[in-house]
Write a protein that holds these residues in place. Sequence first.
Motif, mmCIF file in Angstrom:
data_model
loop_
_atom_site.group_PDB
_atom_site.id
_atom_site.type_symbol
_atom_site.label_atom_id
_atom_site.label_comp_id
_atom_site.label_asym_id
_atom_site.label_seq_id
_atom_site.Cartn_x
_atom_site.Cartn_y
_atom_site.Cartn_z
ATOM 1 N N ALA A 53 0.988 -1.279 0.000
ATOM 2 C CA ALA A 53 0.079 -0.219 -0.145
ATOM 3 C C ALA A 53 0.826 1.208 0.043
ATOM 4 N N ASP A 59 0.680 5.183 -4.518
ATOM 5 C CA ASP A 59 0.480 4.162 -3.491
ATOM 6 C C ASP A 59 -0.134 2.930 -4.107
ATOM 7 N N PHE A 61 -2.996 1.657 -3.338
ATOM 8 C CA PHE A 61 -4.369 1.932 -3.287
ATOM 9 C C PHE A 61 -4.714 2.521 -5.120
ATOM 10 N N THR A 82 0.774 -5.646 3.127
ATOM 11 C CA THR A 82 1.030 -4.197 3.839
ATOM 12 C C THR A 82 0.886 -3.955 5.421
ATOM 13 N N ARG A 84 -0.468 -1.626 6.801
ATOM 14 C CA ARG A 84 -1.428 -0.951 7.089
ATOM 15 C C ARG A 84 -2.420 -1.676 7.590
ATOM 16 N N GLN A 88 -10.097 1.030 7.872
ATOM 17 C CA GLN A 88 -10.463 1.997 6.987
ATOM 18 C C GLN A 88 -9.834 1.421 5.796
ATOM 19 N N ASP A 89 -8.246 1.043 5.851
ATOM 20 C CA ASP A 89 -7.274 0.686 4.994
ATOM 21 C C ASP A 89 -7.803 -0.734 4.392
ATOM 22 N N ALA A 93 -9.409 -1.068 0.765
ATOM 23 C CA ALA A 93 -8.927 -2.204 -0.404
ATOM 24 C C ALA A 93 -9.476 -3.099 -0.825
ATOM 25 N N TYR A 101 -6.163 -9.465 1.679
ATOM 26 C CA TYR A 101 -5.382 -8.479 2.288
ATOM 27 C C TYR A 101 -4.682 -9.160 3.502
#
Length: 123
Positions: A53, A59, A61, A82, A84, A88-89, A93, A101
């Motif tokens: 990310a 980046d 995203f 990532t 992160r 929210q991340d 994603a 993820y």
Amino acid sequence: MKTVLVVDDEPLLTELLEFRLAARDYNPIVARDGREALARLEDSAPDAVVLDAMMPVHDGFEVLRRMRASEAHALTPVIMLTARRGEQDIVGALELGANDYLLKPFMPEELLARLERLLKDAP
């Protein structure tokens, strides 16, 4: 042989993933920033992408957003890898179209198992 694009600006991580992917008979390709990732998408047409990310230029995203807007890469499986870890991340994603993820630090064997599952289910 399936091609996997690894996008990360951390050299030790990309070397590790190149080694582990090659040992599993994948063809790994590396990009070190978002601009290079977009170029590699066009010239190598990977079967899957492992995407960080936080990178220079664009980046992860933004790379994912552009992939999903592209007819050629809209269905290419993407695993976000990532550090992160915010809700929210992660949700962002997945809403952008990431197939999976995975948080750093990670277990390479887990990443490879998730990648194999995604490639098996890919159109």
